[in-house]
Enzyme design. Structure first.
Site, PDB file in Angstrom:
ATOM      1  N   ARG A 149       0.823  -1.211   0.000  1.00 42.46           N
ATOM      2  CA  ARG A 149       0.000   0.000   0.000  1.00 42.46           C
ATOM      3  C   ARG A 149       0.855   1.257   0.000  1.00 42.46           C
ATOM      4  O   ARG A 149       0.404   2.322  -0.437  1.00 42.46           O
ATOM      5  CB  ARG A 149      -0.988  -0.039   1.168  1.00 42.46           C
ATOM      6  CG  ARG A 149      -2.117  -1.041   0.923  1.00 42.46           C
ATOM      7  CD  ARG A 149      -2.927  -1.264   2.177  1.00 42.46           C
ATOM      8  NE  ARG A 149      -2.167  -1.940   3.201  1.00 42.46           N
ATOM      9  CZ  ARG A 149      -2.317  -3.224   3.532  1.00 42.46           C
ATOM     10  NH1 ARG A 149      -3.214  -3.951   2.941  1.00 42.46           N
ATOM     11  NH2 ARG A 149      -1.562  -3.759   4.470  1.00 42.46           N
ATOM     12  N   GLU A 183       5.089 -10.927  14.061  1.00 41.68           N
ATOM     13  CA  GLU A 183       4.568 -11.502  15.296  1.00 41.68           C
ATOM     14  C   GLU A 183       4.637 -13.029  15.215  1.00 41.68           C
ATOM     15  O   GLU A 183       5.030 -13.704  16.157  1.00 41.68           O
ATOM     16  CB  GLU A 183       3.137 -11.023  15.528  1.00 41.68           C
ATOM     17  CG  GLU A 183       2.727 -11.138  16.973  1.00 41.68           C
ATOM     18  CD  GLU A 183       1.381 -10.485  17.240  1.00 41.68           C
ATOM     19  OE1 GLU A 183       0.841  -9.835  16.334  1.00 41.68           O
ATOM     20  OE2 GLU A 183       0.886 -10.660  18.360  1.00 41.68           O
TER      21      GLU A 183
END
Ligand code: 5GP
Length: 180
Positions: free
Chosen positions: A66, A103
């Site tokens: 993006r 993560e």
């Protein structure tokens, strides 16, 4: 201001994506609205100007994916070029690569090691969202290894609870600009 209003009006908040417990801020409708897109691009581009309005960067680095949509518009506004900082495996060799931890699992970013002179170039990094800061931190490391100077990081949204700013202590205070 205009960017903040545009993001508030058009962002979709999606609970449970990409995994349970996460609320994903989906900016797709912001980018699809002409006035909102212009407001967001203007907000991001402000980080590439000094107090008198002079452009203070030589190149806009947009982060996959993006950040590509936004970085090109920001570069046009500032009158400079843009560089796509890509996920691993997309660019022809030779590349500079930086691995980083997510993560769960890991990822890598790449930039060209030839064909574009980055030594001494002042960079504005652009992305949609600053979350844990892992992606921006990897991009900073990569661009610095190429000899570039990361002047500022400009994002549309900061998810403050995820501590991205604390992770980016390698950047001087004030280097991180948030539009909305
Ligand atoms: P970080 O590395 O800071 O944890 O994550 C930032 C990257 O993941 C950015 O490239 C961003 O596009 C994406 N990201 C993480 N959380 C969100 C979110 O809630 N919304 C959007 N649009 N992108 C996110």
């Amino acid at each position: 201001d205009a960017a903040r209003a545009a993001v508030a009006a058009h962002t979709r908040h999606v609970a449970g994506f990409p995994e349970p417990g996460v609320v994903f801020a989906d900016l797709t409708p912001v980018f699809a609205d002409g006035a909102a897109l212009a407001a967001v691009i203007d907000g991001l581009a402000a980080a590439g100007r000094g107090p008198e309005g002079a452009v203070t960067v030589d190149l806009v680095a947009g982060l996959d994916a993006r950040g590509f949509l936004l970085g090109s518009g920001v570069a046009l506004r500032l009158g400079v070029g843009t560089l796509a900082v890509r996920k691993a495996g997309k660019l022809p060799p030779p590349v500079l690569r930086e691995d980083y931890q997510l993560e769960y699992g890991s990822a890598a970013l790449e930039i060209p090691a030839e064909g574009i002179a980055l030594e001494g170039k002042r960079i504005l990094i652009v992305d949609d969202v600053l979350a844990t800061g892992g992606t921006v931190s990897a991009a900073v490391g990569l661009l610095r290894r190429a000899g570039a100077i990361v002047e500022r990081v400009s994002v549309v949204l900061e998810l403050g609870a995820l501590g991205g700013r604390a992770r980016l202590q390698e950047l001087p205070g004030g280097a991180i600009a948030v539009s909305a």
